[in-house]
Design a protein around this motif. Sequence first.
Motif, PDB file in Angstrom:
ATOM      1  N   SER A 248       0.845  -1.198   0.000  1.00  0.00           N
ATOM      2  CA  SER A 248       0.000   0.000   0.000  1.00  0.00           C
ATOM      3  C   SER A 248       0.881   1.248   0.000  1.00  0.00           C
ATOM      4  O   SER A 248       2.085   1.180   0.263  1.00  0.00           O
ATOM      5  CB  SER A 248      -0.896   0.003   1.240  1.00  0.00           C
ATOM      6  N   ALA A 249       0.275   2.392  -0.250  1.00  0.00           N
ATOM      7  CA  ALA A 249       1.015   3.656  -0.283  1.00  0.00           C
ATOM      8  C   ALA A 249       1.672   3.943   1.062  1.00  0.00           C
ATOM      9  O   ALA A 249       2.828   4.380   1.121  1.00  0.00           O
ATOM     10  CB  ALA A 249       0.088   4.802  -0.687  1.00  0.00           C
ATOM     11  N   SER A 250       0.959   3.679   2.144  1.00  0.00           N
ATOM     12  CA  SER A 250       1.542   3.937   3.463  1.00  0.00           C
ATOM     13  C   SER A 250       2.674   2.958   3.757  1.00  0.00           C
ATOM     14  O   SER A 250       3.677   3.329   4.374  1.00  0.00           O
ATOM     15  CB  SER A 250       0.480   3.878   4.561  1.00  0.00           C
TER      16      SER A 250
ATOM     17  N   SER B 105       9.854  -1.136  -5.058  1.00  0.00           N
ATOM     18  CA  SER B 105       8.691  -1.898  -4.587  1.00  0.00           C
ATOM     19  C   SER B 105       8.440  -3.148  -5.422  1.00  0.00           C
ATOM     20  O   SER B 105       7.795  -4.079  -4.958  1.00  0.00           O
ATOM     21  CB  SER B 105       7.444  -1.009  -4.566  1.00  0.00           C
TER      22      SER B 105
END
Length: 148
Positions: free
Chosen positions: A34-36, A72
């Motif tokens: 996820s982005a976080s 990522s």
Amino acid sequence: MTRLIAVIAMLMLMSCAPKKDEPPANRADHQPPSASEVFRLRSECAKLGELIMRDNKIGADLSQDVVTHYDSRTNRCYAELTVQDPASDGEFITSYLYDAQTKEQLAFATKNWEKKSGWVEHGPVGYDAANIYIANMMDDPDHFAQLR
């Protein structure tokens, strides 16, 4: 008896194999972080890069800087440590590429006035090739142009 042992060994090996319905990390349906989570991993990557720079001892006339890149896609953190003589107008500079998680050196490119050399994991490759490798791993297409 030998046939029975062979059958038992084959059954044991088959039971250890991964199930077909288990998704490998590189399948299209694999969920990226996820982005976080990416933000947290990038922050952690930056800390690992700072540790590499802190542990690198240099002479008083030299300066050093570190740039990190969290990939990522591969879940790896890379750190590029650059050491240079500020008074040399870019004629004395070395860039080192590290796997920041393991602190393993993956490559270097060095320019010592007229003498240039480079190395990647597999051996010597020359200055330009090593810089291209570092730029690709750091996901920075402008990197090579900055060092010319």
